[in-house]
Design a protein around this motif. Structure first.
Motif, mmCIF file in Angstrom:
data_model
loop_
_atom_site.group_PDB
_atom_site.id
_atom_site.type_symbol
_atom_site.label_atom_id
_atom_site.label_comp_id
_atom_site.label_asym_id
_atom_site.label_seq_id
_atom_site.Cartn_x
_atom_site.Cartn_y
_atom_site.Cartn_z
ATOM 1 N N LEU A 12 28.157 44.954 48.660
ATOM 2 C CA LEU A 12 28.280 45.923 47.558
ATOM 3 C C LEU A 12 29.729 46.378 47.414
ATOM 4 C CD1 LEU A 12 25.124 48.164 48.090
ATOM 5 C CD2 LEU A 12 25.686 46.897 46.008
ATOM 6 N N ALA A 13 30.326 46.773 48.525
ATOM 7 C CA ALA A 13 31.713 47.258 48.488
ATOM 8 C C ALA A 13 32.661 46.149 48.049
ATOM 9 C CB ALA A 13 32.121 47.802 49.852
ATOM 10 N N ALA A 14 32.438 44.956 48.573
ATOM 11 C CA ALA A 14 33.324 43.845 48.243
ATOM 12 C C ALA A 14 33.250 43.499 46.760
ATOM 13 C CB ALA A 14 32.957 42.625 49.084
ATOM 14 N N TYR A 15 32.053 43.569 46.207
ATOM 15 C CA TYR A 15 31.877 43.282 44.779
ATOM 16 C C TYR A 15 32.694 44.264 43.950
ATOM 17 C CZ TYR A 15 29.386 42.638 40.328
ATOM 18 O OH TYR A 15 29.065 42.407 39.022
ATOM 19 N N ALA A 16 32.612 45.538 44.298
ATOM 20 C CA ALA A 16 33.371 46.546 43.563
ATOM 21 C C ALA A 16 34.875 46.308 43.713
ATOM 22 C CB ALA A 16 32.996 47.936 44.059
ATOM 23 N N ILE A 17 35.303 46.000 44.934
ATOM 24 C CA ILE A 17 36.737 45.804 45.160
ATOM 25 C C ILE A 17 37.241 44.585 44.394
ATOM 26 C CG2 ILE A 17 38.476 45.259 46.910
ATOM 27 C CD1 ILE A 17 36.692 46.864 48.894
#
Lengths: 277, 309
Positions: free
Chosen positions: A91-96
């Motif tokens: 999830l975090a990587a997708y946003a970043i």
């Protein structure tokens, strides 16, 4: 002349590599083969195959001790932690990867900082936090710590990978009216599977083999992990070689077997943090 | 003023994707790290660490009697532990990578798989296994030395001051050599074959090819390996704990910062057995500072000297 030289060098290489391979395999051979011998036979002939195969060591590992319990605990905490790491990190990587802004860069760097700093340094305060949460001496108390530990490598590997997903794929989905989350779930995640495998393998080895946190947080028999159990057994049955060697074999075999089956992915996974960091 | 004219700044939706991971990571990694640094300025008993003492914990570690004797002992041993890894583990890693990068070697995949096996073992398992092998009563190592006529060299390896620490470091190098091997190997394989062909045509010796082509091109990877070795070893604990125990015997000669931290901050130093968490936090903070400074220094060394021009 040159051909002779090249051949000579090749033979030299084989000698060096074989000697090292033997140095790696002998200890493992001794561990496995002696776990099937009686205590006396271990003393008499430590290197050869057993004259009489015995399963005594294994039988007492699984009946006399709480070993099955430790085994189950380790499997449970490792798999749940890995699942947590993969969900939160992707999830975090997708946003970043998708959100180009100063905030996302800062968040990325904040996660990356954790790759250099061993979380053990914070152990004293972690002890207090777990105590305040009433999670001391509870297997489940390891979960948030293991997830936090896995975030840096997870975010790093998954972000790098998601950046390589061609934007055309997500753009056409946008035009078709798909929301951000649907694009994430249906398009990006399935494409990210190889990177997830890397993250999973890295954390599998680290978490399965972790001794430090169980050692400092867990006391109760019922909450112990496999590695903590190995440590305690080793203290308890110092001289029962058969039992000790069976224990070590049982603790080792699952991961080594997986490794031999998927050597390529393991090597990629375990060096992932280093190669680009 | 109506609700209409008052607009909240819109929070980008991406924040919600980051938030869960950020929360766990912050609460269980960043905050504990920061708080542990802070705790090093306090003292107290048990979990009640609330008396501010400034740098007194550091003063005790660095200068006070037995506490500082143990601390400096562990500090020095940690450097020895690190140095053995740097020299033995990383040189072997480079050697293996060079050998494995040659396509003429048959069975490369098999060698590679074997070299990496120990890296998948638990450190405790490696430690216990080697402890058995080095055992003076039964130990396979001594039996093998006898078998090849070197029985005179048989030793109680883990019982001799000065030897035990080096032996433990070598066992740990045995375990981790696969990591530098793979890092160097992937760097070497990334070098374009044209370069070697050109060097070959120019009649370059293999030493020239190594020192002029391979070494400069894998220099940045040496930095990565050095930093990795440094951070892993300043943080080591398990292998000494498994092979020697938390006290780093004999006579604290294999005590490293990791085991010292464990004794002082968590288990309690013998014979009192009550942890001094403030002091432990000070040990952790020193490890942190050494790591931080060390990594910065290594980064500059390996970045600036990477190229000839």
């Amino acid at each position: 002349m040159a051909a002779v030289q090249v051949r000579g060098r090749r033979i030299g290489s084989h000698i060096i590599l074989s000697v090292w391979s033997i140095l790696v395999l002998i200890p493992l051979w001794i561990m496995v083969i002696n776990s099937f011998k009686s205590k006396l036979a271990i003393y008499r002939s430590p290197f050869g195959l057993p004259d009489q195969w015995t399963l005594d060591g294994y039988l007492s590992v699984f009946s006399r001790s709480s070993f099955p319990r430790y085994f189950f605990n380790s499997i449970a905490i490792t798999t749940i932690s890995i699942a947590g790491i993969i969900i939160l990190a992707s999830l975090a990587a997708y946003a970043i990867a998708r959100w180009k802004s100063r905030v996302s860069t800062a968040v990325f760097l904040f996660f990356l900082a954790g790759m250099m700093i061993p979380i053990r340094i914070g152990s004293i305060n972690l002890l207090m936090i777990l105590r305040n949460l009433g999670l001391l001496d509870q297997l489940i108390g390891l979960l948030p710590i293991y997830i936090a530990m896995g975030m840096p490598i997870g975010v790093f590997v998954l972000t790098e990978f998601m950046r390589t997903v061609p934007p055309e794929l997500t753009q056409s989905a946008y035009i078709d009216g798909a929301g951000d989350f649907r694009i994430f779930w249906q398009i990006v995640l399935p494409l990210t599977r190889p990177a997830m495998a890397t993250v999973a393998i890295f954390n599998l080895v680290v978490l399965w083999n972790d001794l430090w946190f169980p050692l400092i947080f867990i006391r109760s028999e019922s909450q112990r992990t496999l590695m903590l159990g190995v440590t305690r057994l080793f203290g308890q049955y110092q001289t029962d070689w058969t039992l000790i060697l069976s224990t070590l074999t049982v603790a080792t075999v699952p991961i080594v077997l997986l490794y031999v089956l998927m050597a390529k992915q393991f090597i990629a996974g375990l060096t992932a943090g280093a190669v680009k960091g | 003023m109506t609700a209409r004219s008052f607009r909240l700044p819109r929070i980008p939706v991406w924040i919600w994707y980051m938030l869960p991971g950020l929360l766990v990571y912050t609460a269980f990694m960043a905050v504990p790290l920061f708080k542990s640094l802070q705790l090093s300025l306090y003292t107290g008993s048990g979990f009640q660490i609330d008396t501010f003492v400034g740098f007194d914990n550091y003063r005790r570690l660095l200068t006070e009697g037995e506490v500082s004797q143990r601390f400096w002992g562990a500090f020095g041993h940690t450097w020895v532990f690190f140095a053995v890894h740097m020299i033995v583990q990383n040189s072997l890693g480079l050697l293996f990578a060079l050998l494995l990068s040659s396509e003429a070697i048959k069975g490369r995949a098999l060698y590679r798989t074997i070299i990496f096996i120990p890296a998948t073992l638990a450190i405790v398992v490696t430690g216990f296994l080697w402890k058995l092998l080095l055992n003076p009563q039964w130990g396979a190592v001594n039996l093998m030395l006898e078998a090849v006529g070197l029985g005179a060299f048989a030793q109680p390896w883990l019982g001799i001051e000065g030897v035990s620490l080096v032996v433990i470091s070598l066992v740990s190098s045995w375990q981790w050599v696969g990591i530098p091997t793979m890092i160097f190997l992937s760097a070497l394989q990334a070098i374009s074959g044209d370069l070697f062909e050109a060097a070959d045509i120019d009649g370059a010796s293999s030493w020239t090819t190594f020192s002029r082509i391979k070494l400069p091109l894998i220099w940045p990877m040496m930095g990565v390996v050095a930093i990795l070795t440094f951070t892993n070893n300043f943080n080591a604990f398990d292998v000494v704990f498994a092979m020697a125990g938390a006290n780093g015997p004999p006579n604290y000669s294999s005590d490293i910062l990791g085991t010292y931290f464990y004794r002082v901050g968590i288990a309690g130093e013998h014979p009192v057995g009550i942890p001094d968490m403030g002091l432990g936090a000070a040990v952790a903070s020193i490890i942190f500072v050494v790591l931080f400074v060390g990594v910065l220094v290594m980064r500059t060394v390996f970045q600036s000297d990477g190229t000839d021009d």
